[in-house]
Design a protein around this motif. Sequence first.
Motif, PDB file in Angstrom:
ATOM      1  N   GLU A  21       3.522 -12.234   6.210  1.00 25.65           N
ATOM      2  CA  GLU A  21       2.121 -12.408   5.072  1.00 25.65           C
ATOM      3  C   GLU A  21       2.348 -11.623   3.410  1.00 25.65           C
ATOM      4  O   GLU A  21       1.777 -12.559   2.928  1.00 25.65           O
ATOM      5  N   ASP A  22       3.463 -11.243   3.390  1.00 27.10           N
ATOM      6  CA  ASP A  22       3.609 -10.431   2.199  1.00 27.10           C
ATOM      7  C   ASP A  22       4.591 -11.588   1.711  1.00 27.10           C
ATOM      8  O   ASP A  22       4.608 -11.305  -0.175  1.00 27.10           O
ATOM      9  N   ALA A  23       4.905 -12.554   2.090  1.00 28.19           N
ATOM     10  CA  ALA A  23       5.731 -13.670   1.271  1.00 28.19           C
ATOM     11  C   ALA A  23       4.804 -14.652   1.116  1.00 28.19           C
ATOM     12  O   ALA A  23       4.989 -15.080   0.044  1.00 28.19           O
ATOM     13  N   LYS A  24       3.051 -14.714   1.224  1.00 27.91           N
ATOM     14  CA  LYS A  24       2.337 -15.120   1.102  1.00 27.91           C
ATOM     15  C   LYS A  24       2.152 -14.796  -1.527  1.00 27.91           C
ATOM     16  O   LYS A  24       1.516 -15.273  -1.804  1.00 27.91           O
ATOM     17  N   ALA A  67      -2.190  -5.041  -9.658  1.00 26.57           N
ATOM     18  CA  ALA A  67      -4.326  -4.929  -8.727  1.00 26.57           C
ATOM     19  C   ALA A  67      -3.452  -6.414  -8.068  1.00 26.57           C
ATOM     20  O   ALA A  67      -5.331  -6.121  -7.211  1.00 26.57           O
ATOM     21  N   TYR A  68      -2.856  -7.543  -8.441  1.00 26.85           N
ATOM     22  CA  TYR A  68      -3.053  -8.694  -6.783  1.00 26.85           C
ATOM     23  C   TYR A  68      -2.118  -8.209  -6.085  1.00 26.85           C
ATOM     24  O   TYR A  68      -2.096  -9.204  -5.334  1.00 26.85           O
ATOM     25  N   CYS A  69      -0.895  -7.437  -6.320  1.00 26.27           N
ATOM     26  CA  CYS A  69      -0.108  -7.789  -5.115  1.00 26.27           C
ATOM     27  C   CYS A  69      -0.793  -6.795  -3.530  1.00 26.27           C
ATOM     28  O   CYS A  69      -1.249  -6.056  -3.709  1.00 26.27           O
ATOM     29  N   CYS A  71       1.187  -5.679  -1.493  1.00 21.71           N
ATOM     30  CA  CYS A  71       2.619  -4.371  -1.916  1.00 21.71           C
ATOM     31  C   CYS A  71       1.970  -3.249  -2.585  1.00 21.71           C
ATOM     32  O   CYS A  71       2.680  -2.075  -2.152  1.00 21.71           O
ATOM     33  N   ARG A  72       0.769  -3.233  -2.734  1.00 18.13           N
ATOM     34  CA  ARG A  72       0.776  -2.254  -4.120  1.00 18.13           C
ATOM     35  C   ARG A  72       0.115  -0.194  -3.572  1.00 18.13           C
ATOM     36  O   ARG A  72      -0.469  -0.734  -2.158  1.00 18.13           O
ATOM     37  N   CYS A  73       1.293   0.451  -4.726  1.00 20.25           N
ATOM     38  CA  CYS A  73       1.091   1.504  -3.154  1.00 20.25           C
ATOM     39  C   CYS A  73      -0.827   1.831  -2.983  1.00 20.25           C
ATOM     40  O   CYS A  73      -0.515   3.046  -2.767  1.00 20.25           O
ATOM     41  N   SER A  74      -1.595   1.885  -3.781  1.00 18.61           N
ATOM     42  CA  SER A  74      -3.119   1.638  -3.471  1.00 18.61           C
ATOM     43  C   SER A  74      -3.792   1.360  -2.321  1.00 18.61           C
ATOM     44  O   SER A  74      -4.865   1.662  -2.269  1.00 18.61           O
ATOM     45  N   ARG A  75      -2.517   0.812  -2.174  1.00 19.51           N
ATOM     46  CA  ARG A  75      -3.800  -0.162  -0.389  1.00 19.51           C
ATOM     47  C   ARG A  75      -3.348   0.293   0.735  1.00 19.51           C
ATOM     48  O   ARG A  75      -2.181   0.633   1.619  1.00 19.51           O
ATOM     49  N   GLU A  76      -4.444   1.153   1.301  1.00 17.27           N
ATOM     50  CA  GLU A  76      -3.573   2.200   2.161  1.00 17.27           C
ATOM     51  C   GLU A  76      -3.759   1.918   4.170  1.00 17.27           C
ATOM     52  O   GLU A  76      -3.062   2.288   4.668  1.00 17.27           O
ATOM     53  N   GLU A  77      -5.106   0.860   3.420  1.00 21.13           N
ATOM     54  CA  GLU A  77      -4.988   0.142   5.553  1.00 21.13           C
ATOM     55  C   GLU A  77      -3.951  -0.944   5.730  1.00 21.13           C
ATOM     56  O   GLU A  77      -4.757  -1.341   6.883  1.00 21.13           O
ATOM     57  N   ARG A  78      -3.351  -1.107   5.109  1.00 17.41           N
ATOM     58  CA  ARG A  78      -2.112  -2.052   5.493  1.00 17.41           C
ATOM     59  C   ARG A  78      -1.302  -0.687   6.552  1.00 17.41           C
ATOM     60  O   ARG A  78      -1.395  -0.472   6.070  1.00 17.41           O
ATOM     61  N   GLY A 413       1.609 -13.372  -7.558  1.00 13.09           N
ATOM     62  CA  GLY A 413       3.304 -12.894  -7.003  1.00 13.09           C
ATOM     63  C   GLY A 413       2.940 -11.294  -6.739  1.00 13.09           C
ATOM     64  O   GLY A 413       1.774 -10.610  -6.409  1.00 13.09           O
ATOM     65  N   CYS A 414       4.178 -11.386  -6.247  1.00 13.09           N
ATOM     66  CA  CYS A 414       4.419  -9.890  -5.608  1.00 13.09           C
ATOM     67  C   CYS A 414       4.615  -8.580  -6.098  1.00 13.09           C
ATOM     68  O   CYS A 414       4.430  -7.448  -5.887  1.00 13.09           O
ATOM     69  N   GLY A 415       4.950  -9.418  -7.983  1.00  9.66           N
ATOM     70  CA  GLY A 415       4.919  -8.208  -9.055  1.00  9.66           C
ATOM     71  C   GLY A 415       6.153  -7.353  -8.807  1.00  9.66           C
ATOM     72  O   GLY A 415       6.457  -6.900 -10.326  1.00  9.66           O
TER      73      GLY A 415
END
Length: 416
Positions: A21-24, A67-69, A71-78, A413-415
């Motif tokens: 999933e992250d490779a996308k 914002a686009y990634c 894996c960003r630190c603010s994405r808590e649901e993953r 991009g993963c950033g």
Amino acid sequence: MANVILSKKPDMGEKMALMREDAKYEVGADSDAEQTALLCAGHIKGKPAPPKIPKLFLASRCIFNCAYCGCRCSREERTNYCNTPAELAQMAVSEAERNGHGVFITSSIYRSADYTQELLAESARIIREELHYTGFLHTKVMPGADPLLIARTGKYSNRLSVNIEVAQSSGYERIAKQKNKTNILTPMRDISQQILAARDGRQKFATSQTTQLMAGSTQETDRTILTLSKALYRKYRLKRVYYTAFKYLHEAEGYEDLPPTNTPYWRMARLYQADRLMQLYGFSPEEVTPEDAPNLQEDIDPKAAWALRHLDLYPVEVNTADYETLIRVPGIGVTYAKRILEARRYCTLTHDILRKMRISLKRCAIFITCDGKYTAGNSLDSLQLKTLLSDGPVQISIFDSLKEGEDIPEKNGCGT
């Protein structure tokens, strides 16, 4: 070197699913770019795409909040995961041996750029020295990584990459607030210098580097993107620039004022075509995207669009035109131009001979004469010429086009 410990550690199957999933979120393989460009316009030929290779992550939770990634630190649901260098190395070698064509190891920025780079460097060392893998290894470089850590990583890698992402430096504040021009271009410069040093025999190091650039993140024109790409190729001797379509469809914490953006996929495809025109055909950014037409078109490829702007140069005689002229004819690429130059040493070329050479006359007949003969009627004067050259809207299933699955190109991009 400290191991990373999760309170609830995913099993191996769960980790691999999360990694896929992250490779996308990143493009880093020639095959995806080449296959995309070739599928979009078969008239622009490049090298055959290499096979699909796996992409594996050290860690998924990033200290950056782009914002686009995903894996960003603010994405808590993953669900997040991490690996020790030994675990990553073992997975990488297993996947590479199963695949037979190489492996790409990367990571989100865990704790700090240097800490993450040290873990990636150690993973690469284990892959080479303990697991004795000798195949292709592409390793990610973190923004702002120390040159010594880059040197250690490059010692065991065939290719390195650090992603520039935005076409204008003001874009970092807009979509990637922890990034800046310095922490991207500095490691890119360090990699370039160390590649040169290795070529001089002064050290063992990777032989190439790549980067990724998003289209639509700063409302920039394609002319801006291609001008930057040309500068990056020249200054840092990049192997490839990869393009992704910027998409921001779900609000991210810290970017509440960023408007929803859904950059059309066809734009990325046209950028790949334009990039190949610059790298293989000698076009300049100014030729592909002139001031009065700074954006690429959806319904016509950039080579045909250039020809439409220069109809005064056509038709050209295939028996006398030089190589540089031939490769600018829509429908004649590098390979066919070389075949024409070789064949006309032995005979005068006719339209029938071109067909026997398997050169399609569907497009190129409009722009050429053979031994003085023109067979396309009044096509050059036709008001419908653009329609004749159009390849229509880009309609491609990326999942069908993938061959070297380090990434899925239409994603951001993963950033890292």
